[in-house]
Design a protein around this motif. Structure first.
Motif, PDB file in Angstrom:
ATOM      1  N   ILE A  97     -75.723   5.676 -56.871  1.00 26.65           N
ATOM      2  CA  ILE A  97     -77.410   6.012 -57.435  1.00 26.65           C
ATOM      3  C   ILE A  97     -77.380   7.118 -55.403  1.00 26.65           C
ATOM      4  O   ILE A  97     -77.488   6.684 -54.437  1.00 26.65           O
TER       5      ILE A  97
ATOM      6  N   VAL B  42     -76.461   7.753 -61.413  1.00 25.70           N
ATOM      7  CA  VAL B  42     -77.167   8.000 -61.378  1.00 25.70           C
ATOM      8  C   VAL B  42     -77.829   9.581 -59.916  1.00 25.70           C
ATOM      9  O   VAL B  42     -77.816   8.901 -58.938  1.00 25.70           O
TER      10      VAL B  42
ATOM     11  N   THR C 255     -73.089  10.934 -65.579  1.00 23.72           N
ATOM     12  CA  THR C 255     -74.006  10.625 -64.393  1.00 23.72           C
ATOM     13  C   THR C 255     -75.178  11.376 -65.368  1.00 23.72           C
ATOM     14  O   THR C 255     -74.997  11.959 -66.942  1.00 23.72           O
TER      15      THR C 255
END
Length: 477
Positions: A10, A164, A293
């Protein structure tokens, strides 16, 4: 240098990124045999200092509770919020939240630090201070495999099955993730902010929205025991001397009890500004997004901060996304992830579309720039004065506890029709020759034909405001 591979990487330890890291780490999953390994990367883990993201609506508090992170609101001097007060030309309308629900307001940085600390304690989560420089792509398939970042001056590569990107409104990777499918953000104004000390708002523990002639609205809400945030909406282009502009054009129209504190704050504190951007959501996954992604939070979808709905949308997004991703056995399977992103995109619509549309539509009314919008703004204020469902419905939408675009459309066009009724039947200022000040007078019958033409224009303006916003939410690409 290469790090050990992760399941999820992330980028950005803000509101959305920190919440997702914690939520995924604790999500029960019958599809996977072992807990996830998650890397949460943030350029700086020092406490951020921002002038927005300081009010969490009741719907956001409820979502935070579902994520098991409600204790992040404790120990940060957060203030309960029970509703709003709308002030216009010396008149106030009380707009309480329904059913005794509460929001919270706080210093943004303290809340972010609490979220990050919660993420750090989650099993399998590594919170890493590093500046992400670029996405790592497979040279043959163009799938995103991870990121290259700088940590303590050293270059390092991080790999994961799924990346992410949640790096906020000024995202460095929005175009890299979505390419030509990335929507373009629009900025019509800026919030200019400062902190007032020990002031008394018209209604304690309520957000205050002051409607100002010739300018956008002014927001005030308490963010600590002694601190109250003031945000002044200033349209582009910004004046060269913001302090002088606020003192001469804005302060005289605000409640007199605030004047001394505002003067003091402007003398001793620098004004900071933040663009008010609108970025409609574009569906991700499949051919819409680079494989491996996707975007989350303000990197993907922004709304005007007038309604304070951004964090509510973000936490609700994380709730839904965690639920859907927990059903995925292999996070490397892009076809399965694409199906999850499609379901997520449309499941979130009830809340996100409501708050997105409301934020911009309400700003257009509160920051009226032409005659028709001024009619709508006056009608909106008087609509609130009616009380009952005319308050309960709109504030339920704004607070994130009634996620219904249909209910929003109903109230928006009810305001439009009521505004026309007000225009015909209520007194308005009229300048008569020989008088220094205008008098209040109800329209005469001979004025009705002109008002009828104006009514058509007002209704058309309402459609022009609402229609395009609705289209950005229901379109399929």
């Amino acid at each position: 240098m290469w790090s050990q591979p992760y399941d999820v990487l992330i980028v950005g330890a803000g509101v959305a990124g920190s919440a997702l890291a914690h939520s995924l780490a604790h999500a029960p999953s019958s599809a996977r045999s072992k807990p996830l390994r998650i890397a949460l990367l943030e350029r700086s883990l020092a406490e951020p200092d921002r002038i927005v993201g300081e009010l969490l609506q009741p719907g956001g508090v409820a979502a935070l509770r579902k994520l098991g992170m409600e204790d992040c609101l404790e120990g940060i001097d957060a203030i309960p919020v029970h509703g709003y007060c709308v002030a216009k030309a010396g008149q106030n309308v009380h707009i309480p939240y329904p059913d005794r629900v509460e929001g919270r307001s706080f210093h943004h940085g303290r809340f972010i630090m609490a979220l990050r600390e919660k993420a750090k304690k989650a099993p399998g989560v590594d919170v890493i201070e590093a500046t992400v420089n670029e996405l790592i792509e497979c040279p043959f398939t163009k799938r995103v495999l991870g990121v290259r970042a700088t940590r303590q001056g050293e270059k390092e590569s991080f790999f994961a099955d799924l990346v992410v990107v949640a790096d906020g409104c000024f995202s460095n990777f929005r175009s890299a993730v979505m390419g030509g499918a990335a929507a373009k953000s629009a900025t019509r104004s800026h919030f200019v902010g400062t902190i007032l000390e020990d002031v008394k708002l018209p209604i304690p523990q309520h957000g205050t929205v002051c409607l100002v002639r010739g300018n956008g609205p002014v927001l005030l809400y308490q963010i600590g025991e002694h601190d109250t945030r003031m945000l002044v909406d200033v349209r582009a282009p910004l004046p060269s001397d913001l302090k002088a502009f606020i003192l001469s054009n804005i302060v005289p129209q605000l409640p007199a009890s605030l004047h001394t504190s505002i003067h003091t704050a402007l003398l001793k504190d620098r004004l900071r500004r933040m663009p008010n951007s609108f970025l409609p959501p574009t569906e991700q996954g499949g051919a819409h997004t680079k494989e491996g992604t996707f975007l989350l939070g303000d990197a993907w979808n922004m709304r005007h901060p007038l309604t304070g709905g951004g964090m509510t949308v973000a936490f609700n997004d994380v709730v839904l996304l965690t639920e859907l991703l927990s059903e995925v056995r292999d996070l490397h399977d892009w076809q399965e992830i694409s199906r999850v992103l499609h379901r997520w995109h449309w499941r979130r619509k009830g809340l996100s579309a409501t708050i997105n549309i409301l934020s911009v539509a309400l700003y257009d009314l509160f920051g009226a720039e032409d005659e028709a919008l001024e009619v709508l703004r006056t009608g909106c204020f008087k609509y609130f004065e009616r009380g009952g469902e005319c308050i309960r419905g709109p504030v339920s939408l704004l607070s994130g506890i009634a996620p219904s675009p249909l209910l929003l459309a109903n109230h928006f066009f009810s305001v439009a029709l009521y505004s026309i009724w007000v225009m015909f039947t209520h007194a308005r200022p009229v300048q008569e020759s020989g008088r220094e000040k205008p008098i209040q007078a109800i329209p005469r019958p001979d004025e009705y034909p002109g008002l009828a033409v104006k009514a058509v224009y007002v209704l058309w303006t309402a459609c022009v405001v609402f229609g395009p916003l609705l289209w950005t939410e229901i379109r399929w690409w």
